[in-house]
Design a protein around this motif. Sequence first.
Motif, mmCIF file in Angstrom:
data_model
loop_
_atom_site.group_PDB
_atom_site.id
_atom_site.type_symbol
_atom_site.label_atom_id
_atom_site.label_comp_id
_atom_site.label_asym_id
_atom_site.label_seq_id
_atom_site.Cartn_x
_atom_site.Cartn_y
_atom_site.Cartn_z
ATOM 1 N N THR A 48 -8.124 40.148 79.264
ATOM 2 C CA THR A 48 -7.420 41.228 79.041
ATOM 3 C C THR A 48 -6.990 41.575 77.693
ATOM 4 O O THR A 48 -6.206 40.342 77.418
ATOM 5 C CB THR A 48 -6.411 41.658 80.083
ATOM 6 N N GLN A 50 -4.273 43.024 75.573
ATOM 7 C CA GLN A 50 -3.130 43.745 76.230
ATOM 8 C C GLN A 50 -2.128 43.997 74.692
ATOM 9 O O GLN A 50 -2.018 42.956 73.863
ATOM 10 C CB GLN A 50 -2.218 42.803 76.790
ATOM 11 N N ALA A 157 -11.309 43.897 79.600
ATOM 12 C CA ALA A 157 -10.320 44.816 79.949
ATOM 13 C C ALA A 157 -9.408 45.304 78.661
ATOM 14 O O ALA A 157 -9.126 44.156 77.873
ATOM 15 C CB ALA A 157 -9.636 44.468 81.289
ATOM 16 N N THR A 158 -9.066 46.303 78.617
ATOM 17 C CA THR A 158 -7.820 46.851 77.562
ATOM 18 C C THR A 158 -6.808 47.574 78.568
ATOM 19 O O THR A 158 -7.200 48.287 79.243
ATOM 20 C CB THR A 158 -8.442 47.697 76.362
ATOM 21 N N SER A 159 -5.624 47.071 78.232
ATOM 22 C CA SER A 159 -4.201 47.590 79.010
ATOM 23 C C SER A 159 -3.149 47.323 78.312
ATOM 24 O O SER A 159 -3.185 46.316 77.626
ATOM 25 C CB SER A 159 -4.335 46.988 80.408
ATOM 26 N N ARG A 162 -0.705 43.486 82.080
ATOM 27 C CA ARG A 162 -1.536 42.398 82.621
ATOM 28 C C ARG A 162 -2.160 43.207 83.937
ATOM 29 O O ARG A 162 -1.361 43.771 84.469
ATOM 30 C CB ARG A 162 -1.266 41.006 82.639
ATOM 31 N N LEU A 163 -3.235 42.741 84.341
ATOM 32 C CA LEU A 163 -3.842 43.375 85.659
ATOM 33 C C LEU A 163 -3.286 42.358 86.736
ATOM 34 O O LEU A 163 -3.105 42.741 87.911
ATOM 35 C CB LEU A 163 -5.309 43.373 85.625
ATOM 36 N N GLU A 168 -7.465 35.714 85.513
ATOM 37 C CA GLU A 168 -7.248 36.640 84.381
ATOM 38 C C GLU A 168 -6.686 35.772 83.125
ATOM 39 O O GLU A 168 -5.771 35.198 83.120
ATOM 40 C CB GLU A 168 -6.224 37.953 84.528
ATOM 41 N N SER A 170 -5.547 36.464 79.293
ATOM 42 C CA SER A 170 -4.797 37.686 78.468
ATOM 43 C C SER A 170 -4.757 37.346 76.925
ATOM 44 O O SER A 170 -4.396 36.229 76.640
ATOM 45 C CB SER A 170 -3.695 38.040 79.092
#
Length: 191
Positions: A48, A50, A157-159, A162-163, A168, A170
């Motif tokens: 991710t 972040q 992923a981009t966010s 954090r998921l 995961e 990051s």
Amino acid sequence: LIIDPGASPRTGATALGNVPARGDRFFGRGAEHEQLEVLFAEGSRLVTLQAVGGCGKTRLATEFARGQLGSSWPGGVWFCDLTEACGRSDFVSTVASVLGLQSSPAADSEPVRALGEALGRRGRTLLVLDNLEQFPEAAGDAIASLLAAAPDLACLATSRVRLGLRDERSIRLDPLPMEDALDLLQDRSEA
């Protein structure tokens, strides 16, 4: 039930992805780009990017993905813009649409599992899942299900957050360093 109307990418009969074309020069983020290379080379399946809005998460993700086209992803490199998604069903329908998958008339009680199984038949695939901050918990659950059903799947992923998944990895993006930011500003003002 989600069905894949095309031939398996392992046969070379389908497209290798849909990563947006480069529109202008890319500045900075060399260290983060290298981190992505290392993490995926080491076998990470979910990374991710972040950061707060406007720091370049999407741009870095697409730049990395563009470099992966035609490499070790026979299932393709796919960019999924999830800006308009607001839950698990939107996530599934957006990803399925990007991949050219179709739902059968008979509704499946587990669409995420069906999507994961379809991805599992594609071979090693990279999904770029952009803008997951609107529904991080539901997105995290869906991604965990996809990764469980498709052992050759990896996700970038981009966010803004954090998921929260166990495996995961990051990468936190800070604003561009001043020199890169000034180069970017000059380049865009000249354009």
